[in-house]
Design a protein around this motif. Sequence first.
Motif, PDB file in Angstrom:
ATOM      1  N   ILE A 169       0.818  -1.209   0.000  1.00  0.00           N
ATOM      2  CA  ILE A 169       0.000   0.000   0.000  1.00  0.00           C
ATOM      3  C   ILE A 169       0.859   1.269   0.000  1.00  0.00           C
ATOM      4  CG2 ILE A 169      -1.539   1.349   1.488  1.00  0.00           C
ATOM      5  CD1 ILE A 169      -3.256  -1.066   1.789  1.00  0.00           C
ATOM      6  N   GLY A 170       1.957   1.241   0.737  1.00  0.00           N
ATOM      7  CA  GLY A 170       2.805   2.432   0.821  1.00  0.00           C
ATOM      8  C   GLY A 170       3.308   2.886  -0.536  1.00  0.00           C
ATOM      9  N   PHE A 171       3.638   1.934  -1.378  1.00  0.00           N
ATOM     10  CA  PHE A 171       4.117   2.261  -2.726  1.00  0.00           C
ATOM     11  C   PHE A 171       3.046   3.031  -3.494  1.00  0.00           C
ATOM     12  CE2 PHE A 171       4.723   1.311  -7.214  1.00  0.00           C
ATOM     13  CZ  PHE A 171       6.079   1.555  -7.374  1.00  0.00           C
ATOM     14  N   ILE A 173       0.509   4.641  -2.228  1.00  0.00           N
ATOM     15  CA  ILE A 173       0.225   5.929  -1.584  1.00  0.00           C
ATOM     16  C   ILE A 173       1.177   6.997  -2.129  1.00  0.00           C
ATOM     17  CG2 ILE A 173       0.381   7.205   0.594  1.00  0.00           C
ATOM     18  CD1 ILE A 173      -0.726   4.729   2.010  1.00  0.00           C
ATOM     19  N   VAL A 174       2.455   6.626  -2.248  1.00  0.00           N
ATOM     20  CA  VAL A 174       3.431   7.607  -2.731  1.00  0.00           C
ATOM     21  C   VAL A 174       3.128   8.019  -4.171  1.00  0.00           C
ATOM     22  CG1 VAL A 174       5.856   7.914  -3.347  1.00  0.00           C
ATOM     23  CG2 VAL A 174       5.248   6.991  -1.122  1.00  0.00           C
ATOM     24  N   LEU A 175       2.763   7.049  -5.008  1.00  0.00           N
ATOM     25  CA  LEU A 175       2.387   7.367  -6.401  1.00  0.00           C
ATOM     26  C   LEU A 175       1.194   8.309  -6.438  1.00  0.00           C
ATOM     27  CD1 LEU A 175       2.373   4.115  -8.569  1.00  0.00           C
ATOM     28  CD2 LEU A 175       4.025   5.970  -8.568  1.00  0.00           C
ATOM     29  N   ALA A 178       1.810  11.828  -5.106  1.00  0.00           N
ATOM     30  CA  ALA A 178       2.530  12.648  -6.086  1.00  0.00           C
ATOM     31  C   ALA A 178       1.550  13.228  -7.101  1.00  0.00           C
ATOM     32  CB  ALA A 178       3.592  11.808  -6.786  1.00  0.00           C
ATOM     33  N   ALA A 179       0.591  12.413  -7.533  1.00  0.00           N
ATOM     34  CA  ALA A 179      -0.384  12.894  -8.511  1.00  0.00           C
ATOM     35  C   ALA A 179      -1.274  13.970  -7.914  1.00  0.00           C
ATOM     36  CB  ALA A 179      -1.227  11.730  -9.013  1.00  0.00           C
ATOM     37  N   ILE A 213      -3.535   8.523 -12.612  1.00  0.00           N
ATOM     38  CA  ILE A 213      -2.766   7.702 -11.683  1.00  0.00           C
ATOM     39  C   ILE A 213      -3.594   6.503 -11.235  1.00  0.00           C
ATOM     40  CG2 ILE A 213      -3.289   8.675  -9.386  1.00  0.00           C
ATOM     41  CD1 ILE A 213       0.178   7.851 -10.715  1.00  0.00           C
ATOM     42  N   VAL A 216      -2.784   3.953 -13.706  1.00  0.00           N
ATOM     43  CA  VAL A 216      -1.465   3.367 -13.448  1.00  0.00           C
ATOM     44  C   VAL A 216      -1.583   2.336 -12.328  1.00  0.00           C
ATOM     45  CG1 VAL A 216       0.864   3.843 -12.601  1.00  0.00           C
ATOM     46  CG2 VAL A 216      -0.180   5.365 -14.278  1.00  0.00           C
TER      47      VAL A 216
ATOM     48  N   ARG B   3       5.626  12.198 -17.388  1.00  0.00           N
ATOM     49  CA  ARG B   3       4.616  12.590 -16.428  1.00  0.00           C
ATOM     50  C   ARG B   3       4.975  12.043 -15.046  1.00  0.00           C
ATOM     51  NH1 ARG B   3      -0.772  10.600 -18.297  1.00  0.00           N
ATOM     52  NH2 ARG B   3      -0.276   8.814 -17.031  1.00  0.00           N
ATOM     53  N   MET B   4       5.434  10.771 -15.015  1.00  0.00           N
ATOM     54  CA  MET B   4       5.789  10.159 -13.741  1.00  0.00           C
ATOM     55  C   MET B   4       6.895  10.938 -13.060  1.00  0.00           C
ATOM     56  SD  MET B   4       3.827   7.722 -13.332  1.00  0.00           S
ATOM     57  CE  MET B   4       4.546   7.831 -11.720  1.00  0.00           C
ATOM     58  N   THR B   7       5.678  14.172 -11.698  1.00  0.00           N
ATOM     59  CA  THR B   7       4.854  14.096 -10.502  1.00  0.00           C
ATOM     60  C   THR B   7       5.726  13.772  -9.305  1.00  0.00           C
ATOM     61  OG1 THR B   7       4.364  11.820 -11.067  1.00  0.00           O
ATOM     62  CG2 THR B   7       2.689  13.453 -11.583  1.00  0.00           C
ATOM     63  N   ASN B   8       6.735  12.940  -9.501  1.00  0.00           N
ATOM     64  CA  ASN B   8       7.629  12.662  -8.391  1.00  0.00           C
ATOM     65  C   ASN B   8       8.327  13.918  -7.928  1.00  0.00           C
ATOM     66  OD1 ASN B   8       7.089  10.017  -8.221  1.00  0.00           O
ATOM     67  ND2 ASN B   8       8.720   9.369  -9.594  1.00  0.00           N
ATOM     68  N   SER B  10       7.351  16.931  -8.172  1.00  0.00           N
ATOM     69  CA  SER B  10       6.518  17.900  -7.488  1.00  0.00           C
ATOM     70  C   SER B  10       6.091  17.388  -6.116  1.00  0.00           C
ATOM     71  CB  SER B  10       5.306  18.248  -8.325  1.00  0.00           C
ATOM     72  OG  SER B  10       4.522  17.104  -8.492  1.00  0.00           O
ATOM     73  N   ALA B  11       6.080  16.064  -5.951  1.00  0.00           N
ATOM     74  CA  ALA B  11       5.746  15.540  -4.643  1.00  0.00           C
ATOM     75  C   ALA B  11       6.815  15.960  -3.645  1.00  0.00           C
ATOM     76  CB  ALA B  11       5.653  14.030  -4.674  1.00  0.00           C
ATOM     77  N   TYR B  40      -2.932   5.067  10.987  1.00  0.00           N
ATOM     78  CA  TYR B  40      -2.421   4.237   9.898  1.00  0.00           C
ATOM     79  C   TYR B  40      -0.931   3.929  10.089  1.00  0.00           C
ATOM     80  CZ  TYR B  40      -1.300   2.401   5.361  1.00  0.00           C
ATOM     81  OH  TYR B  40      -0.853   1.586   4.370  1.00  0.00           O
ATOM     82  N   ILE B 288      12.655   6.555  -2.599  1.00  0.00           N
ATOM     83  CA  ILE B 288      11.246   6.652  -2.986  1.00  0.00           C
ATOM     84  C   ILE B 288      11.139   7.027  -4.464  1.00  0.00           C
ATOM     85  CG2 ILE B 288       9.125   7.978  -2.652  1.00  0.00           C
ATOM     86  CD1 ILE B 288       9.704   8.018   0.321  1.00  0.00           C
ATOM     87  N   THR B 292       9.675   4.421  -7.373  1.00  0.00           N
ATOM     88  CA  THR B 292       8.431   4.741  -8.067  1.00  0.00           C
ATOM     89  C   THR B 292       8.681   5.070  -9.533  1.00  0.00           C
ATOM     90  OG1 THR B 292       8.612   6.953  -7.137  1.00  0.00           O
ATOM     91  CG2 THR B 292       7.074   5.470  -6.079  1.00  0.00           C
TER      92      THR B 292
END
Lengths: 293, 298
Positions: A169-171, A173-175, A178-179, A213, A216, B3-4, B7-8, B10-11, B40, B288, B292
Motif C-alpha cells: 500500500i505504501g508504494f 500511496i506515494v504514487l 505525487a499525482a 494515476i 497506473v 509525467r511520472m 509528478t515525483n 513535485s511531490a 495508519y 522513494i 516509483t
Amino acid sequence: MKPALRNPWTYIAFVVPTLLLYSLFFVYPVIVSFIYGLYRWDGVSAKAFIGIDNFTRLLDDATFLKSLGNNIYFMAFSLIVNIPLVFLISIAISKVRRMRGFYKSAVFIPVVISTATVAILFGVLYDYDSGLFNQALRAVGGESWAREWLSNPHLAMLSILIANAWQNIGFFIVLCLAAILNIPKEIGEAAKIDGVDGWNETRFVTLPLVRPILFVMLLLTVSGTLKVLDIVQIMTNGGPFQSTEVMSTYMLKVGFRSMELGYGSAIGVAMFIITMAMTGILHRISRTEEVHF
Amino acid sequence: MDRMLQTNASARTGTTGGGSGLNGRIRRGQLPMHLLLWAYVIVTLFPLVWLLLSSFKTNREITVNTWAPPSRINFSNYKAAWESAHIGSYAVNSLYVTLAACLLTLLLSSATAFALSRMRYKGLSKNIFAFILIGLIVPPSAVFIPLYQLVTDLHLMNTLRSLILVYCTYALPITIFILHAFMQSIPRELEEAGIMDGLGAAGLFARIILPVTVPALVTVFILAFIGNWNEYIFSQLFVTTESLRTLPTGMATFNDGYRTNFSSLSAAVIISILPVLAVYMFLQRQIIDGMTAGSVKG
C-alpha cells in the motif's frame, strides 16, 4: 568533417552487448517457452509433439482453474480494499500541512523490505500460540477468538492478502500522493473561493483530476496480482489443500516437482496471454482518459 | 514516463503556500486527518516494533508476556540467529550479486541508451528500442522453465554469475527506457562544444552526456539495487548450494527450519532488515523516487 555521432563501430560496441544478453536470457526463453508448450516432455526422455493439447488440458485442469480463481481473488481484493485505502491515506496526507514528509516516509517503510522477509514476518505474526493477531484477538474476546490463520483453508488466502496489502500500500500511496500534489493549487483555491468544502473538493475536484494515476495503479495491480509468487510460496506454498495456489506456484510445481516441463511452460504462456489481455484492455480504456490542467 | 518523473519531482517540493487568512481554519480542520494518519502509521509500523521486542525475549516470554516489554535486553537471540542462520555470508553474497548486476546494468544500458537516443541511426535505433521495450510487458514468471534449462545448459547452475547475468538482463529494459528518456532531453548544444573539441561518439558519451545523466543514473541504480537485493525466485531456482544463497532465499530456508523458534526468527528478520532501514533513513527521497520511477513498468 566526419559527423561524430555517425560511427558504426561505436554504435555496434554500445548496442550489441546489450542485445546479446537480452536475446540470450530473455528473448530466447520466451520463444522456447511457446515451443515447449507444444510438447510433452519430462526433461530427460525425448520430447513428444502434442500440438495444443497442453493448452486444452489447462481448460479442464481443476487445479489450474482454482489457481486462476485465486489470482482473480487476489486482484479483486487489491482493487476493492487496497486502492480505496490508498486514496484515503494519500488524500489525508495531501491535506495536512505539517509532517507530510514524515507520513510519506513512514508509510513507505514496508515497501523497502524484501517480500521474502515480509512473508516470514507475517508467518510469525500469524502463529497460533504466540502470534500478534491471535494474542490481540485473545485479549479482546478470549481463547475462542484465536484462529489458525495460515492452516485454515478459509483464512489462508485472506492472511496472505493482508500481508501483501501491508507491504504494497505504501508504494501506491506515494504514487497517488505525487499525482494529487501535482494538481495546481490554484484549482483548490478557486474551489475554496467558490465555497466548495473539503469533502466536495475531494469528490469533484481531486478525484477526477488524478484519474490517470488511478489507471497506473489499476495496471500495476492487475499485472502484479496475476504474477504474484514470492509471498505465496514462502507463506503457504499454495496450501492448505490448494486454497492459496496461484498460477505461478502451480507452474513451478508442475515444472519442477512433477517434471512436466511442457505443461509447465504452457501454464507460463497462459499467464503471459492472460496478463497481456487484461492489461491490454485497461490500456485501451485509459487511452481515452486525458487530463489537462 | 515524463509525467511520472514530473509528478515525483513535485511531490518532493510539495505545496506549502496558501492564504494566511485561511490558515487558522485549515489547521483546525486538520486534526482528524492527523489522527487518521497516525492510526495508519501505527498500524503499519506496529508489526515491526512487536518483532523488535520479541527478538529480545525468550520463546516462553513471547507466548506468556506477549504485550510486556522484554524482561531484560539480551542479545542471545541475535547471537544464535547470526550463528545458525549464516546471515553474514548470505548478506555478502547478496551484496556481491546486487552490486555486480547493478554496475553491469548501468554500464550496458547507459551506452545503449546513448547510442539509441543520440547517435544518427534513427530508423535502426527506433526498431531496436521497440524490441528492447518488449521486455517491459512479458512477466519473468512466464519464462522460468526455459530459463532454468538455459542456465543449466550454460553450466551456470549454482553459481552467483547466473544471478548477476539474469538480474542484469531483466533490469535492462526499464533502465534503458528511463535513461533513453533522460538522454533525449539533453540539448544538442552541449554536444556541439565537444564535437568542436574533436571528440568522437565514445568521447561525447563519456565526457559530455554521462556526467549530465548522473541524476537519472542514481535513480536507476537505486531501482535496480532494491530489486536485486530483494529478489527471491531466481535465486531460489538457480542457487541451491547453502554457502551461495542470497539473503532472501537464505532467510526463507532459515524460516523453514526454525518455524517454531520465534525468538531466533525475530532476531534474524531484524538483522536482515536493519541495514535496509538504515540506508533508507539516509536516502529516503532518492529511494522513494527511484522505486516509483519504475512504476511505468506495469
